[in-house]
Design a protein around this motif. Structure first.
Motif, mmCIF file in Angstrom:
data_model
loop_
_atom_site.group_PDB
_atom_site.id
_atom_site.type_symbol
_atom_site.label_atom_id
_atom_site.label_comp_id
_atom_site.label_asym_id
_atom_site.label_seq_id
_atom_site.Cartn_x
_atom_site.Cartn_y
_atom_site.Cartn_z
ATOM 1 N N ARG A 1 -2.777 -9.292 2.236
ATOM 2 C CA ARG A 1 -2.090 -9.866 1.083
ATOM 3 C C ARG A 1 -0.589 -9.739 1.297
ATOM 4 N NH1 ARG A 1 -4.899 -7.438 -2.675
ATOM 5 N NH2 ARG A 1 -3.548 -5.601 -2.826
ATOM 6 N N SER A 2 0.135 -10.831 1.059
ATOM 7 C CA SER A 2 1.594 -10.828 1.214
ATOM 8 C C SER A 2 2.241 -11.328 -0.067
ATOM 9 C CB SER A 2 2.023 -11.692 2.403
ATOM 10 O OG SER A 2 1.608 -13.037 2.223
ATOM 11 N N PHE B 1 -9.360 -2.724 -7.478
ATOM 12 C CA PHE B 1 -8.077 -3.429 -7.447
ATOM 13 C C PHE B 1 -6.899 -2.530 -7.820
ATOM 14 C CE2 PHE B 1 -11.085 -7.026 -8.458
ATOM 15 C CZ PHE B 1 -11.076 -7.558 -7.187
ATOM 16 N N SER B 2 -7.026 -1.237 -7.565
ATOM 17 C CA SER B 2 -5.938 -0.319 -7.913
ATOM 18 C C SER B 2 -4.666 -0.650 -7.144
ATOM 19 C CB SER B 2 -6.364 1.126 -7.645
ATOM 20 O OG SER B 2 -6.708 1.310 -6.283
ATOM 21 N N SER B 3 -4.795 -0.992 -5.846
ATOM 22 C CA SER B 3 -3.600 -1.333 -5.066
ATOM 23 C C SER B 3 -2.969 -2.625 -5.564
ATOM 24 C CB SER B 3 -3.946 -1.446 -3.582
ATOM 25 O OG SER B 3 -4.945 -2.426 -3.362
ATOM 26 N N LEU B 4 -3.795 -3.578 -5.988
ATOM 27 C CA LEU B 4 -3.256 -4.829 -6.523
ATOM 28 C C LEU B 4 -2.514 -4.583 -7.832
ATOM 29 C CD1 LEU B 4 -2.944 -7.887 -6.462
ATOM 30 C CD2 LEU B 4 -5.238 -8.092 -7.441
ATOM 31 N N TYR B 5 -3.071 -3.746 -8.710
ATOM 32 C CA TYR B 5 -2.357 -3.374 -9.937
ATOM 33 C C TYR B 5 -1.011 -2.749 -9.606
ATOM 34 C CZ TYR B 5 -6.120 -4.122 -13.400
ATOM 35 O OH TYR B 5 -7.047 -4.670 -14.245
ATOM 36 N N ASP B 6 -0.994 -1.848 -8.604
ATOM 37 C CA ASP B 6 0.253 -1.177 -8.228
ATOM 38 C C ASP B 6 1.286 -2.183 -7.717
ATOM 39 O OD1 ASP B 6 -0.844 1.246 -8.894
ATOM 40 O OD2 ASP B 6 -1.364 1.812 -6.838
ATOM 41 N N GLU B 7 0.846 -3.116 -6.879
ATOM 42 C CA GLU B 7 1.773 -4.098 -6.316
ATOM 43 C C GLU B 7 2.342 -5.009 -7.409
ATOM 44 O OE1 GLU B 7 -0.575 -5.979 -3.274
ATOM 45 O OE2 GLU B 7 -1.070 -4.018 -2.434
ATOM 46 N N ASN C 1 4.270 -6.821 2.382
ATOM 47 C CA ASN C 1 2.847 -6.973 2.643
ATOM 48 C C ASN C 1 2.098 -5.803 2.016
ATOM 49 O OD1 ASN C 1 3.070 -9.322 4.202
ATOM 50 N ND2 ASN C 1 3.348 -8.159 6.089
ATOM 51 N N ALA C 2 0.866 -6.056 1.602
ATOM 52 C CA ALA C 2 0.020 -4.957 1.144
ATOM 53 C C ALA C 2 -0.224 -4.006 2.302
ATOM 54 C CB ALA C 2 -1.296 -5.494 0.595
ATOM 55 N N GLY D 1 -16.234 -9.378 -9.683
ATOM 56 C CA GLY D 1 -15.771 -10.529 -10.445
ATOM 57 C C GLY D 1 -15.302 -10.139 -11.832
ATOM 58 N N ALA D 2 -16.033 -9.235 -12.474
ATOM 59 C CA ALA D 2 -15.644 -8.780 -13.810
ATOM 60 C C ALA D 2 -14.313 -8.033 -13.772
ATOM 61 C CB ALA D 2 -16.742 -7.892 -14.390
ATOM 62 N N GLU D 3 -14.109 -7.209 -12.736
ATOM 63 C CA GLU D 3 -12.845 -6.481 -12.611
ATOM 64 C C GLU D 3 -11.674 -7.429 -12.366
ATOM 65 O OE1 GLU D 3 -12.064 -3.417 -13.070
ATOM 66 O OE2 GLU D 3 -14.019 -2.461 -13.271
ATOM 67 N N MET D 4 -11.922 -8.498 -11.577
ATOM 68 C CA MET D 4 -10.857 -9.467 -11.337
ATOM 69 C C MET D 4 -10.507 -10.215 -12.617
ATOM 70 S SD MET D 4 -8.990 -10.421 -8.725
ATOM 71 C CE MET D 4 -7.468 -10.824 -9.565
ATOM 72 N N LYS D 5 -11.520 -10.546 -13.396
ATOM 73 C CA LYS D 5 -11.278 -11.199 -14.690
ATOM 74 C C LYS D 5 -10.479 -10.282 -15.616
ATOM 75 C CE LYS D 5 -12.033 -14.283 -18.016
ATOM 76 N NZ LYS D 5 -11.585 -13.589 -19.231
ATOM 77 N N THR D 6 -10.802 -8.984 -15.603
ATOM 78 C CA THR D 6 -10.068 -8.019 -16.423
ATOM 79 C C THR D 6 -8.607 -7.941 -15.998
ATOM 80 O OG1 THR D 6 -12.056 -6.698 -16.815
ATOM 81 C CG2 THR D 6 -9.938 -5.599 -17.121
ATOM 82 N N LEU D 7 -8.365 -7.928 -14.679
ATOM 83 C CA LEU D 7 -6.985 -7.900 -14.184
ATOM 84 C C LEU D 7 -6.220 -9.143 -14.629
ATOM 85 C CD1 LEU D 7 -5.664 -6.748 -10.773
ATOM 86 C CD2 LEU D 7 -5.071 -9.035 -11.552
#
Length: 267
Positions: free
Chosen positions: A146-147, A174-180, A140-141, A215-221
């Motif tokens: 998020r799981s 979204f730094s934690s999402l990038y890390d995960e 889990n995050a 939204g732009a950051e999510m698109k970039t990810l």
């Protein structure tokens, strides 16, 4: 269909070989009727193709923001009985420690993450069909709802994420999402990330109220990880909030009927 006006202009133009008897008020109406029928047939064909893909022994994932699981269990059971998805990803369960077990006919709990503090109108739950053993929970995050799970598909391992992101969430780029994603990147051959993200970006998602930095950051990810957003219709009133992002070719997403005020999505 894009050439509709060109066709009409040609027919009504004085510099073509079409007989004058074609130049009548009924011609434009006839062309419009043909084009409308063609568009309807194409939409029907597209839906039939999606239905066929979803029925051809593919693994299916059902996601829904349910806004209180206990209150919506009868509706959910009907949906699951009809579609028989292998995996169910639920957001906004509103569960807490007072509810120890959730019994859903034909399904078992793979992972559950209740909201830790504050108003408990969040939480996520991931189920697998009882005859489907190819999904395991891996983590889990730490701070977000998020799981993550490993989904075995033949010799491949797919990373499946179930995510609820409240609209008022603090934004960490979204730094934690990038890390995960980086943590599991070398262990998997594909990614599927689903959930209610409450993100708006008109240029990307179309059904949004504005273009936002989030939204732009999510698109970039998504671009960085070669993820394609698969849902092409609104899922909550006029907005597209429930997303499916994946790099797995051949994936399709179909918007289904509502439970509470969100449409379900079948992948």
């Amino acid at each position: 269909i894009r050439d509709r006006n060109r066709a009409i202009n040609y027919v009504f133009s004085s510099n073509n070989e079409v007989g004058k008897h074609w130049r009548s008020p009924y011609t434009k109406k006839s062309i419009d009727n043909v084009l409308a029928t063609t568009k309807k047939n194409l939409n029907t064909l597209e839906n039939e193709m999606i239905d066929q893909i979803l029925c051809d022994d593919q693994i299916s994932i059902y996601l829904i923001n349910i806004q209180c699981l206990l209150a919506r269990l009868p509706e959910l059971n009907c949906h699951l009985e009809e579609h028989r998805p292998h995996i169910v990803c639920i957001q906004e369960t509103w569960l807490d420690e007072s509810t120890e077990d959730i019994k859903i006919p034909g399904y078992v709990c793979c992972s559950r993450r209740d909201r830790y503090a504050g108003s408990n109108r969040g939480g996520i739950l991931t189920l697998r069909r009882s005859d489907f053993n190819a999904l395991v929970h891996v983590s889990n995050a730490e701070r977000e709802e998020r799981s993550w799970h490993f989904l075995k598909v033949g010799v491949d391992t797919i990373l499946l994420g179930n995510w609820y992101r409240p609209g008022a969430s603090s934004f960490d780029e979204f730094s934690s999402l990038y890390d995960e994603l980086g943590k599991f990147f070398n262990q998997v051959s594909g990614i599927i990330l689903v959930g209610d993200l409450n993100i708006h970006h008109q240029r990307w998602l179309k059904f949004s109220r504005e273009n936002t930095n989030i939204g732009a950051e999510m698109k970039t990810l998504c671009d960085f990880h070669d993820l394609i957003q698969m849902v092409k219709e609104p899922t909550r009133n006029d907005y597209l909030l429930d997303l499916v992002m994946t790099d797995i070719g051949g994936s399709v997403a179909k918007v289904l009927t509502k439970i509470a005020d969100h449409n379900a999505v079948l992948v």
